[in-house]
Write an enzyme that holds these catalytic residues in place. Structure first.
Site, mmCIF file in Angstrom:
data_model
loop_
_atom_site.group_PDB
_atom_site.id
_atom_site.type_symbol
_atom_site.label_atom_id
_atom_site.label_comp_id
_atom_site.label_asym_id
_atom_site.label_seq_id
_atom_site.Cartn_x
_atom_site.Cartn_y
_atom_site.Cartn_z
ATOM 1 N N ARG A 1 -33.265 30.394 99.291
ATOM 2 C CA ARG A 1 -33.072 29.692 98.016
ATOM 3 C C ARG A 1 -32.269 30.539 97.024
ATOM 4 N NH1 ARG A 1 -38.421 28.852 95.652
ATOM 5 N NH2 ARG A 1 -39.236 30.288 97.203
ATOM 6 N N TYR B 1 -31.704 30.346 109.931
ATOM 7 C CA TYR B 1 -31.958 29.090 109.220
ATOM 8 C C TYR B 1 -30.707 28.213 109.220
ATOM 9 C CZ TYR B 1 -35.822 31.721 107.017
ATOM 10 O OH TYR B 1 -36.936 32.476 106.777
ATOM 11 N N ASP C 1 -34.736 24.667 94.474
ATOM 12 C CA ASP C 1 -34.725 23.624 95.511
ATOM 13 C C ASP C 1 -35.137 22.302 94.882
ATOM 14 O OD1 ASP C 1 -37.481 23.729 95.212
ATOM 15 O OD2 ASP C 1 -37.866 24.656 97.157
ATOM 16 N N ASP D 1 -41.712 27.950 103.021
ATOM 17 C CA ASP D 1 -41.984 27.149 101.832
ATOM 18 C C ASP D 1 -42.506 25.775 102.250
ATOM 19 O OD1 ASP D 1 -41.081 29.146 100.171
ATOM 20 O OD2 ASP D 1 -39.045 28.335 100.007
#
Length: 292
Positions: free
Chosen positions: A177, A66, A80, A38
């Protein structure tokens, strides 16, 4: 010129921006990223150059690791901070504790079903989901099965809008997300991703990557071979077998212990020539690359 680059993408640019910059710097037309990040996310991205862009399908299947920062008590349409609208919630946030978060993380381990965010790059009837979402279309994306291999709470700070830092190792296609949104729902409150860093793709670490702003000076000396990127078992063949493989023909090998696996094939001079699949004692070439 052919090879791979490991790039540390900063937040604020798209994965395609990285590809575009590398095309400009290297003057190579065939450049592609092996898994998008992203725009707000940062971290490791693998870039294929030249003919090795064709290896994308193998690399896309690698696991991803992550580190994500979660803000509780906040909700957004994009899940987000890069959002068009936000909602805030105060009361339920105060009950969040490290113990409760760890319980939720344990429940996520293994295979789960996940609904991708509507603001994503998934294709729907020839359009990206985020394009349809921006047009105000009412989207409901089908759930998909993903695997969570690791979910570890690294830090937790309690304040008006509590913050947690979590490390995830997940299967390809997992949306962090959405995972964060689900964690909030399981805790009975809002939650958004406020920071996302990709640290690993399969066996490859961000520690081996080049900062985006150092590409111009350092890209050539940081080119990586497909053998190292793929990390498949290595098969070395003689000249006769090399010719057969380059023509797309199967070759016989001594009995191989592991069956139905992908291998990297190199010739007698250790030059990468193919990705193959072992079936019994037969090596079937899947993708063949001519020698430069």
């Amino acid at each position: 010129m052919n090879g791979f680059l490991l790039v540390n993408k900063p937040p604020g640019i798209t994965s395609f921006d990285v590809v575009k910059k590398i095309r400009e710097i290297t003057k190579i037309d065939k450049v592609g990223h092996m898994g998008t990040l992203d725009p707000r996310a940062c971290g490791l991205i693998i870039i294929g150059l030249g003919k090795y862009v064709r290896l994308e399908e193998y690399i896309l299947n690698f696991t991803k690791t992550y580190i994500v920062e979660i803000h509780f008590g906040i909700s957004s349409d994009t899940y987000d901070r890069d959002a068009y609208s936000f909602k805030y919630q105060n009361r339920k946030n105060q009950d969040i504790s490290p113990q409760k978060i760890e319980e939720i993380l344990k429940s996520l381990l293994g295979e789960i079903e996940q609904e991708p965010p509507i603001y994503s790059a998934l294709h729907i009837n020839g359009k990206r989901a985020y394009e349809l979402a921006r047009e105000g279309k009412n989207l409901k994306l089908p759930k998909r099965k993903v695997k969570i291999f690791k979910a570890e709470l690294l830090d937790c700070k309690k304040n008006k809008f509590p913050i947690a830092l979590i490390e995830f190792k997940v299967s390809a296609g997992t949306y962090i997300r959405s995972l964060v949104k689900d964690i909030g729902e399981k805790l009975g409150c809002y939650a958004i991703t406020s920071f996302l860093l990709r640290t690993e793709i399969g066996h490859i670490s961000i520690n081996d990557s080049i900062p985006f702003n150092k590409l111009y000076k350092h890209w050539k000396k940081n080119l990586i071979s497909p053998v190292k990127i793929l990390n498949f078992p290595l098969i070395k063949v003689d000249t006769l077998k090399e010719k057969r493989i380059l023509n797309g023909n199967d070759v016989l090998l001594p009995t191989y212990e592991n069956n139905e696996i992908f291998v990297s094939v190199v010739n007698s001079k250790d030059k990468f020539i193919a990705v193959g699949k072992i079936k019994g004692n037969v090596l079937k070439p899947e993708k063949v690359f001519s020698i430069e």
